[in-house]
Design an enzyme around this catalytic site. Structure first.
Site, PDB file in Angstrom:
ATOM      1  N   ARG A 288      -5.038  57.952  63.456  1.00 19.20           N
ATOM      2  CA  ARG A 288      -4.912  59.318  62.925  1.00 19.20           C
ATOM      3  C   ARG A 288      -6.101  59.733  62.068  1.00 19.20           C
ATOM      4  NH1 ARG A 288       1.278  60.594  61.100  1.00 19.20           N
ATOM      5  NH2 ARG A 288       2.202  60.320  63.161  1.00 19.20           N
ATOM      6  N   GLU A 376       9.711  64.429  48.066  1.00 17.50           N
ATOM      7  CA  GLU A 376       8.254  64.544  48.208  1.00 17.50           C
ATOM      8  C   GLU A 376       7.596  64.851  46.864  1.00 17.50           C
ATOM      9  OE1 GLU A 376       7.108  66.710  51.725  1.00 17.50           O
ATOM     10  OE2 GLU A 376       5.022  66.894  51.059  1.00 17.50           O
TER      11      GLU A 376
HETATM   12  C1  LIG Z   1       7.177  70.863  59.723  1.00 19.09           C
HETATM   13  C2  LIG Z   1       7.464  69.544  59.077  1.00 19.09           C
HETATM   14  C3  LIG Z   1       7.912  68.479  59.854  1.00 19.09           C
HETATM   15  C4  LIG Z   1       8.207  67.249  59.256  1.00 19.09           C
HETATM   16  N1  LIG Z   1       8.687  66.249  60.047  1.00 19.09           N
HETATM   17  C5  LIG Z   1       9.089  65.085  59.457  1.00 19.09           C
HETATM   18  C6  LIG Z   1       9.715  64.069  60.218  1.00 19.09           C
HETATM   19  O1  LIG Z   1       9.919  64.205  61.421  1.00 19.09           O
HETATM   20  N2  LIG Z   1      10.099  62.931  59.600  1.00 19.09           N
HETATM   21  C7  LIG Z   1       9.915  62.736  58.247  1.00 19.09           C
HETATM   22  O2  LIG Z   1      10.295  61.695  57.726  1.00 19.09           O
HETATM   23  N3  LIG Z   1       9.314  63.695  57.507  1.00 19.09           N
HETATM   24  C8  LIG Z   1       8.908  64.858  58.079  1.00 19.09           C
HETATM   25  N4  LIG Z   1       8.312  65.824  57.301  1.00 19.09           N
HETATM   26  C9  LIG Z   1       8.255  65.627  55.852  1.00 19.09           C
HETATM   27  C10 LIG Z   1       9.659  65.797  55.243  1.00 19.09           C
HETATM   28  O3  LIG Z   1      10.340  66.804  55.941  1.00 19.09           O
HETATM   29  C11 LIG Z   1       9.603  66.178  53.761  1.00 19.09           C
HETATM   30  O4  LIG Z   1       8.764  65.315  53.061  1.00 19.09           O
HETATM   31  C12 LIG Z   1      10.993  66.129  53.138  1.00 19.09           C
HETATM   32  O5  LIG Z   1      11.922  66.861  53.888  1.00 19.09           O
HETATM   33  C13 LIG Z   1      10.936  66.656  51.718  1.00 19.09           C
HETATM   34  O6  LIG Z   1      12.243  66.811  51.209  1.00 19.09           O
HETATM   35  P1  LIG Z   1      12.423  67.377  49.733  1.00 19.09           P
HETATM   36  O7  LIG Z   1      13.874  67.563  49.535  1.00 19.09           O
HETATM   37  O8  LIG Z   1      11.675  66.521  48.802  1.00 19.09           O
HETATM   38  O9  LIG Z   1      11.680  68.790  49.730  1.00 19.09           O
HETATM   39  P2  LIG Z   1      11.965  70.125  50.588  1.00 19.09           P
HETATM   40  O10 LIG Z   1      12.851  69.879  51.736  1.00 19.09           O
HETATM   41  O11 LIG Z   1      10.640  70.720  50.844  1.00 19.09           O
HETATM   42  O12 LIG Z   1      12.789  71.038  49.583  1.00 19.09           O
HETATM   43  C14 LIG Z   1      12.231  71.545  48.393  1.00 19.09           C
HETATM   44  C15 LIG Z   1      13.035  72.758  47.963  1.00 19.09           C
HETATM   45  O13 LIG Z   1      12.621  73.152  46.646  1.00 19.09           O
HETATM   46  C16 LIG Z   1      12.605  74.560  46.575  1.00 19.09           C
HETATM   47  N5  LIG Z   1      11.715  74.950  45.477  1.00 19.09           N
HETATM   48  C17 LIG Z   1      10.373  74.792  45.403  1.00 19.09           C
HETATM   49  N6  LIG Z   1       9.915  75.288  44.231  1.00 19.09           N
HETATM   50  C18 LIG Z   1      10.984  75.773  43.541  1.00 19.09           C
HETATM   51  C19 LIG Z   1      11.150  76.425  42.273  1.00 19.09           C
HETATM   52  N7  LIG Z   1      10.092  76.699  41.471  1.00 19.09           N
HETATM   53  N8  LIG Z   1      12.404  76.812  41.881  1.00 19.09           N
HETATM   54  C20 LIG Z   1      13.479  76.564  42.696  1.00 19.09           C
HETATM   55  N9  LIG Z   1      13.361  75.958  43.902  1.00 19.09           N
HETATM   56  C21 LIG Z   1      12.132  75.562  44.324  1.00 19.09           C
HETATM   57  C22 LIG Z   1      12.130  75.005  47.941  1.00 19.09           C
HETATM   58  O14 LIG Z   1      12.520  76.338  48.221  1.00 19.09           O
HETATM   59  C23 LIG Z   1      12.815  73.980  48.856  1.00 19.09           C
HETATM   60  O15 LIG Z   1      14.053  74.456  49.325  1.00 19.09           O
HETATM   61  C24 LIG Z   1       8.003  67.061  57.882  1.00 19.09           C
HETATM   62  C25 LIG Z   1       7.529  68.123  57.099  1.00 19.09           C
HETATM   63  C26 LIG Z   1       7.266  69.353  57.685  1.00 19.09           C
HETATM   64  C27 LIG Z   1       6.762  70.459  56.824  1.00 19.09           C
END
Ligand SMILES: Cc1cc2nc3c(=O)[nH]c(=O)nc-3n(C[C@H](O)[C@H](O)[C@H](O)COP(=O)(O)OP(=O)(O)OC[C@H]3O[C@@H](n4cnc5c(N)ncnc54)[C@H](O)[C@@H]3O)c2cc1C
Ligand code: FES
Lengths: 561, 111
Positions: A288, A376
């Site tokens: 990659r 994340e």
């Molecule tokens: C298109 C895509 C495909 C992916 N595919 C994969 C995969 O196949 N396998 C894998 O393991 N990982 C994958 N990843 C990575 C993985 O999806 C993410 O790392 C993971 O879902 C993050 O989860 P999270 O709950 O930490 O954050 P998120 O799911 O990003 O949620 C964060 C939330 O916080 C909210 N937020 C942000 N700032 C504020 C604020 N100031 N006040 C209130 N709310 C706020 C946002 O609105 C959001 O709803 C992918 C990522 C993307 C973008």
């Protein structure tokens, strides 16, 4: 309006929803806030691929093998305790999701697992067809509905964490659909805001992924770690316009079918950049990192495709085989007017994931008592590069851990809330006034271009230095008070608050990138090629008198079991 | 190519009015791309709801497009006039933004 709860969870992605569920299960009253709608705003709902976990049902496996692969990808920078937790807790979380009927694809009597690059065996579970993220989100939202003690509030953007006497005691938010300021008192606060890839021109991000959580943590006095490590995905979709598909979806097909990369002159170029890499897995010509390099260099030399990337061709693959490999995806492509037997698509490196983030201990607590982080938004578990599939596992595992620890803390703490400590942010929101400003939507695009060009996958001292000067200039131009259009759901206010965070976070990436004079994992310096043993250390970012400050820390040793 | 977007704007307290914007586009670009171009090039105060942009996963960008309820991110821009309005059966917040969250996920008016 003023609200109170034991635990405040900021962000309702996989990590935040899991944290809320676990905190409530432990008896805490929970507010789960998201700037978007619950379970829809971030990366979780968009992920279409796979989730890595050592279930060992299909192929013998153990969390230690998963850990070995995770550490290898992290190139010496992982916090091994966190990485081990990810791999060790993973199976229980995946089985819990299974019991909640997420619908992991099955083969015979077991959950199906496929082999993804970087893993030593078939380890990745998924929901057919390309439905992993939506299914995960739906399942967790259903559990939220069934649970008691969790108040969910959408359209609530957290603007700052409130800290009193060095302890987190709540947050200040703006309710987007009415414009009102909301204060939230909480004994424990969890940052679950996801990543920062919206900082870049080409990205897989949603609108809400400008790195709010990193900025919230910095301003609260917490430490960030490994911020220079932004993962670029080499063959993200670029053109023609494609909606409804994960932009990283080409990867498994390129892997299965041997999709060919061609430059703007329709010449193959991968061989020209191939070097021996022990972790190259045979099916790819290039790893990659090298693929990102090769495409970027072809574009720089004027041999890019029309949209500024490379072509990806499946034209050598017979129609029937395409159908078999892509299945119903072929129809989704057709709906976007794309026929792979007749046409090339264009791909380019896109910002996809952030390894760095809030520095936490094994209870997911930041260096500020009462302030937790997960998903994340934290750094450490993946070091200098992340294995595919680890991010969703990380969201579940660390989300659950943060929820448990935050509830425990709340059970023993009393409210520490102080209106005075919240006042600066309340005043900031109140200071929003109707005035002429340059169009801040343009400023966001300018910042994204700057980050892509100067703090992108390939970095030099000169480019990084220029980026920092320009980020400082943009920050001073942004000014200290937000503009307002004087109505609810105010896009001017949102842009200003976003830029305030994005500029701070952009600098928190550029400063350690400038300091790290080596190339390792996702941080590649054209002027310092090659990994330097002396740089096997973490860089820590804090805010000191409003300025980004940088320190070094040695890699934590794993606490012996 | 050029698309003409006729957008119904306003708040619950003001009489709605229609504003017209022209945007340049390439084949395959979405209505959402067009709306973001309007904010970027013409009027940053235009309000509309979206999160995922490319994935058609968040389902937040629903609006009335030429009198049909649809997603702004999946309907393509076309030459000539396209009419955009907020969802008719949801409470208006501002411009194309309506209250679409389930009642128990809102700050006010919980079910
Ligand atoms: C298109 C895509 C495909 C992916 N595919 C994969 C995969 O196949 N396998 C894998 O393991 N990982 C994958 N990843 C990575 C993985 O999806 C993410 O790392 C993971 O879902 C993050 O989860 P999270 O709950 O930490 O954050 P998120 O799911 O990003 O949620 C964060 C939330 O916080 C909210 N937020 C942000 N700032 C504020 C604020 N100031 N006040 C209130 N709310 C706020 C946002 O609105 C959001 O709803 C992918 C990522 C993307 C973008
Ligand atoms: S923007 Fe997410 S579905 Fe349209």
């Amino acid at each position: 309006m003023h609200l109170e709860s034991d635990v405040l969870v900021i962000g309702a992605g996989g990590a935040g929803m899991y944290a809320a569920l676990e905190a409530a299960r432990a008896g805490a009253s929970v507010i789960l806030a998201d700037r978007s709608l619950i379970g829809r705003g971030g990366a979780t709902v968009m992920a279409q691929m796979t989730v890595a976990v050592a279930l060992g049902e299909q192929t013998p496996d153990s969390w230690e093998y998963h850990l070995a692969d995770t550490l290898a990808a992290g190139r010496g920078l992982c916090n091994e305790s966190l990485s081990a937790m990810l791999c060790q807790d993973g199976p229980a979380r995946i089985r819990e999701m299974d019991a909640w009927k997420v619908g992991w694809a099955r083969e015979g009597d077991h959950i199906a697992q496929i082999h993804a690059p970087g893993h030593d065996r078939a380890r990745c579970v998924y929901v057919d067809v390309l439905s992993t993220g939506p299914a995960v989100s739906r399942t967790l939202r259903t559990q939220l509905n069934l649970a008691s003690g969790i108040r969910r509030i959408g359209d609530l953007a957290i603007v700052d964490i409130v800290v009193r006497d060095g302890r987190a005691c709540g947050a200040v938010a703006v309710h987007l659909s009415t414009g009102e300021t909301v204060t939230l008192a909480a004994k424990s606060v969890i940052i679950a805001t996801g990543g920062l890839t919206r900082l870049y021109r080409r990205n897989s991000a949603s609108f809400n992924m400008g790195g709010d959580g990193y900025a919230l943590a910095l301003r609260a006095g917490a430490e960030l770690i490994d911020m220079e490590f932004v993962q670029f995905f080499p063959i993200g979709h670029l053109a023609p316009r494609l909606v409804g598909m994960d932009p990283i979806m080409w990867d498994p097909f390129r892997y299965k079918l041997g999709g060919k990369l061609l430059n703007g002159e329709l010449q193959e170029f991968e061989e020209d950049y191939a070097t021996l890499d022990a972790r190259s897995d045979g099916k790819y010509v290039l790893t990659r990192d090298r693929a990102t390099y090769a495409i970027s260099k072809e574009v720089e030399s004027g041999r890019g495709s029309p949209a500024g990337g490379a072509y990806l061709s499946f034209q050598h693959v017979p129609d029937a085989e395409l159908r078999r490999a892509f299945g119903p995806v072929i129809d989704r492509l057709a709906a976007n007017g794309i026929d792979l037997t007749k046409q090339l698509v264009e791909v380019a490196p896109i910002a996809h994931y952030h390894m760095g983030g809030v520095r936490v201990d094994e209870c997911m607590q930041s260096t500020i008592p009462g302030l937790y982080a997960c998903g994340e938004a934290i750094g450490g578990a993946n070091g200098a590069n992340r294995l595919s599939g680890n991010a969703i596992t990380e969201a579940f595992v660390f989300g659950a851990r943060a929820g448990q620890a935050a509830a425990k803390n709340a059970a023993f703490a009393s409210s520490h809330w102080s209106d005075a400590a919240a006042a600066p942010t309340v005043d900031l929101l109140r200071s929003a006034d109707k005035r002429d400003t340059p169009n801040l939507a343009v400023a966001v695009t300018d910042l994204q271009a700057l980050m892509a060009d100067k703090v992108g996958p390939f970095r030099t001292e000169e480019k990084l230095g220029e980026a920092i000067v320009e980020i400082d200039r943009m920050a001073s131009e942004l000014g200290a008070a937000p503009p307002s259009s004087g109505m609810s759901f105010d896009p001017l206010l949102i842009d200003w608050l976003d830029l305030r965070n994005m500029l701070q976070v952009a600098k928190a990436v550029a400063v350690p990138a400038l300091a790290r004079k080596e190339s390792r994992g996702a941080h590649q310096r054209d002027d310092h090629p090659g990994l330097e043993e002396a740089w096997t250390l973490n860089q820590i970012i804090t805010l000191n008198g409003g300025e980004i400050a940088l320190e070094r820390a040695s890699i934590p040793k794993k606490a012996s079991a | 190519m050029k698309a003409t977007l006729q957008i119904k704007r306003g708040t619950p307290d003001t009489a709605p009015h229609v504003e017209t914007f022209e945007v340049d586009f390439e084949a395959g670009q979405s209505i959402l791309d067009g709306l973001r171009a309007v904010r970027h090039d013409k009027d940053p105060t235009l309000a509309f709801r979206f999160a995922c942009i490319n994935a058609n996963a968040c389902k937040e960008c629903m609006m009335l497009i030429d009198d049909k309820i649809d997603y702004a991110c999946t309907v393509k821009l076309k030459e000539g006039v396209t009419m955009l309005a907020p969802l008719p059966k949801k409470a208006l917040v501002r411009d194309l933004v309506t209250e679409i969250a389930p009642p128990n996920e809102r700050l006010h008016g919980r079910g």
